[in-house]
Write a protein that holds these residues in place. Structure first.
Motif, PDB file in Angstrom:
ATOM      1  N   ASP A 181       0.824  -1.213   0.000  1.00  8.10           N
ATOM      2  CA  ASP A 181       0.000   0.000   0.000  1.00  8.10           C
ATOM      3  C   ASP A 181       0.856   1.260   0.000  1.00  8.10           C
ATOM      4  O   ASP A 181       0.490   2.270  -0.609  1.00  8.10           O
ATOM      5  CB  ASP A 181      -0.910   0.013   1.233  1.00  8.10           C
ATOM      6  CG  ASP A 181      -2.200  -0.770   1.022  1.00  8.10           C
ATOM      7  OD1 ASP A 181      -2.574  -1.002  -0.135  1.00  8.10           O
ATOM      8  OD2 ASP A 181      -2.839  -1.139   2.024  1.00  8.10           O
ATOM      9  N   VAL A 182       1.987   1.208   0.686  1.00 10.50           N
ATOM     10  CA  VAL A 182       2.871   2.376   0.753  1.00 10.50           C
ATOM     11  C   VAL A 182       3.469   2.673  -0.609  1.00 10.50           C
ATOM     12  O   VAL A 182       3.499   3.831  -1.059  1.00 10.50           O
ATOM     13  CB  VAL A 182       3.970   2.151   1.806  1.00 10.50           C
ATOM     14  CG1 VAL A 182       4.932   3.346   1.851  1.00 10.50           C
ATOM     15  CG2 VAL A 182       3.356   1.918   3.185  1.00 10.50           C
ATOM     16  N   ASP A 183       3.946   1.638  -1.294  1.00 11.49           N
ATOM     17  CA  ASP A 183       4.496   1.837  -2.635  1.00 11.49           C
ATOM     18  C   ASP A 183       3.435   2.350  -3.603  1.00 11.49           C
ATOM     19  O   ASP A 183       3.701   3.213  -4.442  1.00 11.49           O
ATOM     20  CB  ASP A 183       5.093   0.534  -3.165  1.00 11.49           C
ATOM     21  CG  ASP A 183       6.457   0.222  -2.559  1.00 11.49           C
ATOM     22  OD1 ASP A 183       7.040   1.112  -1.911  1.00 11.49           O
ATOM     23  OD2 ASP A 183       6.939  -0.911  -2.738  1.00 11.49           O
ATOM     24  N   LEU A 184       2.217   1.814  -3.481  1.00 12.04           N
ATOM     25  CA  LEU A 184       1.141   2.285  -4.349  1.00 12.04           C
ATOM     26  C   LEU A 184       0.782   3.735  -4.032  1.00 12.04           C
ATOM     27  O   LEU A 184       0.524   4.530  -4.942  1.00 12.04           O
ATOM     28  CB  LEU A 184      -0.092   1.394  -4.203  1.00 12.04           C
ATOM     29  CG  LEU A 184      -0.081   0.084  -4.985  1.00 12.04           C
ATOM     30  CD1 LEU A 184      -1.282  -0.764  -4.608  1.00 12.04           C
ATOM     31  CD2 LEU A 184      -0.069   0.332  -6.491  1.00 12.04           C
ATOM     32  N   ALA A 185       0.778   4.084  -2.752  1.00 17.07           N
ATOM     33  CA  ALA A 185       0.487   5.473  -2.373  1.00 17.07           C
ATOM     34  C   ALA A 185       1.511   6.423  -2.976  1.00 17.07           C
ATOM     35  O   ALA A 185       1.161   7.501  -3.481  1.00 17.07           O
ATOM     36  CB  ALA A 185       0.463   5.604  -0.853  1.00 17.07           C
ATOM     37  N   LYS A 186       2.778   6.039  -2.921  1.00 19.80           N
ATOM     38  CA  LYS A 186       3.828   6.882  -3.492  1.00 19.80           C
ATOM     39  C   LYS A 186       3.653   7.020  -5.009  1.00 19.80           C
ATOM     40  O   LYS A 186       3.821   8.107  -5.564  1.00 19.80           O
ATOM     41  CB  LYS A 186       5.198   6.293  -3.162  1.00 19.80           C
ATOM     42  CG  LYS A 186       5.564   6.368  -1.686  1.00 19.80           C
ATOM     43  CD  LYS A 186       6.902   5.707  -1.416  1.00 19.80           C
ATOM     44  CE  LYS A 186       7.278   5.801   0.057  1.00 19.80           C
ATOM     45  NZ  LYS A 186       8.562   5.109   0.357  1.00 19.80           N
ATOM     46  N   ALA A 187       3.311   5.919  -5.668  1.00 18.23           N
ATOM     47  CA  ALA A 187       3.135   5.960  -7.123  1.00 18.23           C
ATOM     48  C   ALA A 187       1.918   6.789  -7.516  1.00 18.23           C
ATOM     49  O   ALA A 187       1.937   7.516  -8.514  1.00 18.23           O
ATOM     50  CB  ALA A 187       3.021   4.537  -7.669  1.00 18.23           C
ATOM     51  N   ILE A 188       0.838   6.670  -6.732  1.00 20.12           N
ATOM     52  CA  ILE A 188      -0.346   7.490  -6.995  1.00 20.12           C
ATOM     53  C   ILE A 188      -0.009   8.966  -6.852  1.00 20.12           C
ATOM     54  O   ILE A 188      -0.361   9.793  -7.697  1.00 20.12           O
ATOM     55  CB  ILE A 188      -1.489   7.094  -6.034  1.00 20.12           C
ATOM     56  CG1 ILE A 188      -2.039   5.709  -6.409  1.00 20.12           C
ATOM     57  CG2 ILE A 188      -2.610   8.134  -6.060  1.00 20.12           C
ATOM     58  CD1 ILE A 188      -2.953   5.113  -5.354  1.00 20.12           C
ATOM     59  N   LEU A 213       0.029  12.069  -9.701  1.00 25.98           N
ATOM     60  CA  LEU A 213      -0.747  13.296  -9.520  1.00 25.98           C
ATOM     61  C   LEU A 213       0.143  14.522  -9.339  1.00 25.98           C
ATOM     62  O   LEU A 213      -0.346  15.614  -9.019  1.00 25.98           O
ATOM     63  CB  LEU A 213      -1.673  13.145  -8.313  1.00 25.98           C
ATOM     64  CG  LEU A 213      -2.735  12.047  -8.416  1.00 25.98           C
ATOM     65  CD1 LEU A 213      -3.544  11.979  -7.125  1.00 25.98           C
ATOM     66  CD2 LEU A 213      -3.646  12.263  -9.612  1.00 25.98           C
ATOM     67  N   GLY A 214       1.446  14.352  -9.504  1.00 21.91           N
ATOM     68  CA  GLY A 214       2.376  15.464  -9.372  1.00 21.91           C
ATOM     69  C   GLY A 214       2.642  15.861  -7.934  1.00 21.91           C
ATOM     70  O   GLY A 214       2.995  17.014  -7.661  1.00 21.91           O
ATOM     71  N   LEU A 215       2.495  14.910  -7.012  1.00 25.53           N
ATOM     72  CA  LEU A 215       2.652  15.175  -5.595  1.00 25.53           C
ATOM     73  C   LEU A 215       3.667  14.221  -4.974  1.00 25.53           C
ATOM     74  O   LEU A 215       4.159  13.303  -5.634  1.00 25.53           O
ATOM     75  CB  LEU A 215       1.306  15.003  -4.875  1.00 25.53           C
ATOM     76  CG  LEU A 215       0.134  15.857  -5.375  1.00 25.53           C
ATOM     77  CD1 LEU A 215      -1.175  15.356  -4.783  1.00 25.53           C
ATOM     78  CD2 LEU A 215       0.358  17.325  -5.034  1.00 25.53           C
ATOM     79  N   THR A 216       3.949  14.430  -3.702  1.00 29.43           N
ATOM     80  CA  THR A 216       4.776  13.526  -2.916  1.00 29.43           C
ATOM     81  C   THR A 216       3.916  12.922  -1.810  1.00 29.43           C
ATOM     82  O   THR A 216       3.161  13.641  -1.151  1.00 29.43           O
ATOM     83  CB  THR A 216       5.958  14.275  -2.266  1.00 29.43           C
ATOM     84  OG1 THR A 216       6.747  14.863  -3.292  1.00 29.43           O
ATOM     85  CG2 THR A 216       6.819  13.327  -1.442  1.00 29.43           C
ATOM     86  N   ALA A 217       4.023  11.617  -1.607  1.00 24.07           N
ATOM     87  CA  ALA A 217       3.230  10.965  -0.571  1.00 24.07           C
ATOM     88  C   ALA A 217       3.860  11.183   0.800  1.00 24.07           C
ATOM     89  O   ALA A 217       5.066  11.001   0.984  1.00 24.07           O
ATOM     90  CB  ALA A 217       3.110   9.473  -0.854  1.00 24.07           C
ATOM     91  N   ASN A 218       3.050  11.566   1.752  1.00 28.10           N
ATOM     92  CA  ASN A 218       3.442  11.672   3.155  1.00 28.10           C
ATOM     93  C   ASN A 218       2.633  10.629   3.915  1.00 28.10           C
ATOM     94  O   ASN A 218       1.493  10.863   4.317  1.00 28.10           O
ATOM     95  CB  ASN A 218       3.157  13.077   3.681  1.00 28.10           C
ATOM     96  CG  ASN A 218       3.463  13.235   5.161  1.00 28.10           C
ATOM     97  OD1 ASN A 218       3.966  12.320   5.811  1.00 28.10           O
ATOM     98  ND2 ASN A 218       3.153  14.398   5.710  1.00 28.10           N
ATOM     99  N   LEU A 221      -5.953  10.587   2.134  1.00 29.81           N
ATOM    100  CA  LEU A 221      -6.282   9.222   1.735  1.00 29.81           C
ATOM    101  C   LEU A 221      -6.065   8.281   2.911  1.00 29.81           C
ATOM    102  O   LEU A 221      -5.221   8.529   3.777  1.00 29.81           O
ATOM    103  CB  LEU A 221      -5.404   8.734   0.580  1.00 29.81           C
ATOM    104  CG  LEU A 221      -5.407   9.478  -0.742  1.00 29.81           C
ATOM    105  CD1 LEU A 221      -4.470   8.783  -1.721  1.00 29.81           C
ATOM    106  CD2 LEU A 221      -6.805   9.564  -1.312  1.00 29.81           C
ATOM    107  N   GLY A 222      -6.813   7.188   2.896  1.00 27.05           N
ATOM    108  CA  GLY A 222      -6.543   6.076   3.794  1.00 27.05           C
ATOM    109  C   GLY A 222      -6.208   4.859   2.968  1.00 27.05           C
ATOM    110  O   GLY A 222      -7.013   4.437   2.130  1.00 27.05           O
ATOM    111  N   MET A 223      -5.003   4.320   3.152  1.00 26.83           N
ATOM    112  CA  MET A 223      -4.598   3.104   2.441  1.00 26.83           C
ATOM    113  C   MET A 223      -4.077   2.125   3.478  1.00 26.83           C
ATOM    114  O   MET A 223      -2.916   2.165   3.866  1.00 26.83           O
ATOM    115  CB  MET A 223      -3.543   3.411   1.378  1.00 26.83           C
ATOM    116  CG  MET A 223      -4.073   4.228   0.222  1.00 26.83           C
ATOM    117  SD  MET A 223      -2.924   4.377  -1.174  1.00 26.83           S
ATOM    118  CE  MET A 223      -2.886   2.680  -1.794  1.00 26.83           C
ATOM    119  N   ALA A 227      -9.579  11.582  -9.308  1.00 31.96           N
ATOM    120  CA  ALA A 227      -8.151  11.739  -9.619  1.00 31.96           C
ATOM    121  C   ALA A 227      -7.376  10.507  -9.192  1.00 31.96           C
ATOM    122  O   ALA A 227      -6.519  10.006  -9.936  1.00 31.96           O
ATOM    123  CB  ALA A 227      -7.601  12.983  -8.922  1.00 31.96           C
ATOM    124  N   VAL A 228      -7.667   9.996  -8.000  1.00 32.57           N
ATOM    125  CA  VAL A 228      -6.982   8.795  -7.513  1.00 32.57           C
ATOM    126  C   VAL A 228      -7.359   7.581  -8.354  1.00 32.57           C
ATOM    127  O   VAL A 228      -6.505   6.761  -8.715  1.00 32.57           O
ATOM    128  CB  VAL A 228      -7.314   8.569  -6.021  1.00 32.57           C
ATOM    129  CG1 VAL A 228      -6.822   7.201  -5.562  1.00 32.57           C
ATOM    130  CG2 VAL A 228      -6.686   9.664  -5.162  1.00 32.57           C
TER     131      VAL A 228
END
Length: 305
Positions: free
Chosen positions: A88-95, A99-104, A124-126, A267-268
């Motif tokens: 889920d963490v890797d997918l969150a980062k890729a999403i 979207l032109g963002l950085t996952a926190n 988001l909740g992943m 968007a997600v």
């Protein structure tokens, strides 16, 4: 776990076990490759049309704040250095990158995540959330994975475990899971009704999934039941000491939690679809050994019950 996957219909399962038919087993832009852990996965490029759908407040922050309960390998957990990692963490980062963002990614108690979404604490909740009609009443869910319950035994199945009939077998499960509840509430009553020995102790229950896995590897228990991605990961991590038997049962989609009606939902969903098309999604699932749960399509609010 901890009721993340939906529970089986107890009456139906009991009837199936008695008749001997139950199977107790058991989500394009150019990209460049980078190394994540021991496996290379693509780093997706931002897609302008999807980035344009991101709400202004999130876009201006440059971050996608993602909540995960980091206690559930291989989907979300802490590595030896205390970093939050997982599928889920890797997918969150890729999403986020799409979207032109950085996952926190922030660690949060599982039951606090949806309230955190509705209060705008998180974007988001992943965290291996099963998409259900009840949850869809409060939040939107973007589907991306399919999970159920799987069964694993020691390689070669030395105890000749039949996934259709676990009566009398020593079964390892994690405490507080749907699998533990199912032994007590479904399988053992069905075994008794059929005149068969029950599963001892309502299953051997362990606080940690790693201890469940070790109980089968060591031969203490004959078989383990767990969520399908957890079992797939255990098979991978034990280097062939375990194998799955039967097939996945009681499957349901995992959903990414988004505030109800937010434009971030489409968007997600578009980002997940893009990751499926460009190969990033597949690479991430393969990295964590959970490719059996891959889905071909992402939808918003795809619950069946």
């Amino acid at each position: 776990m901890r009721t993340r996957t939906r529970r089986s219909n107890t009456a139906a399962l009991g009837a199936l076990l008695i008749t001997g038919t139950l199977v107790v087993t058991g989500c394009s832009s150019s990209s460049k490759s980078t190394s994540s852990g021991s496996s290379a996965i693509p780093t997706p490029s931002a897609v302008a049309s999807l980035a344009a759908q991101v709400p202004a407040g999130i876009k201006s922050s440059g971050q996608l704040v993602v909540a995960a309960d980091a206690s559930y390998a291989p989907n979300e957990f802490k590595d030896a250095n205390g970093n939050i990692v997982g599928m889920d963490v890797d997918l969150a980062k890729a999403i986020a990158q799409t979207l032109g963002l950085t996952a926190n990614v922030q660690n949060s108690d599982f039951t606090s995540i949806i309230p955190g979404i509705t209060s705008n604490k998180y974007n988001l909740g992943m965290s291996s959330f099963t998409d259900t009609k009840e949850r869809e009443g409060t939040v939107d869910m973007v589907t991306y994975f399919s999970a159920g319950t799987s069964t694993a035994v020691k390689a070669g199945n030395p105890q000749k475990v039949d996934p259709n009939d676990l009566c009398g077998k020593k079964v390892a499960v994690q405490t507080g899971t749907t699998q533990a509840d199912e032994i007590k509430n479904v399988l053992n009553p069905a075994c008794s009704k059929a005149g068969k020995p029950t599963i001892p102790n309502n299953g051997d229950q362990f606080d940690l999934q790693t201890d469940v896995t070790q109980a089968v590897v060591s031969g203490r228990d004959d078989v383990m039941l767990a969520d399908s991605p957890v079992v797939d990961y255990a098979v991978k991590q034990t280097n062939g000491q375990l194998e799955t038997i039967g097939s996945v049962s009681d499957t349901a989609p995992y959903g990414i939690v988004v505030a109800k009606g937010s434009p971030l939902g489409p968007a997600v969903q578009g980002a997940v679809t893009e990751l499926m098309a460009n190969g990033t999604y597949k690479a991430i699932l393969e990295k964590w050994g959970v490719q059996a749960g891959a889905v071909n399509q992402s939808v918003i609010n795809g619950a069946t019950s």
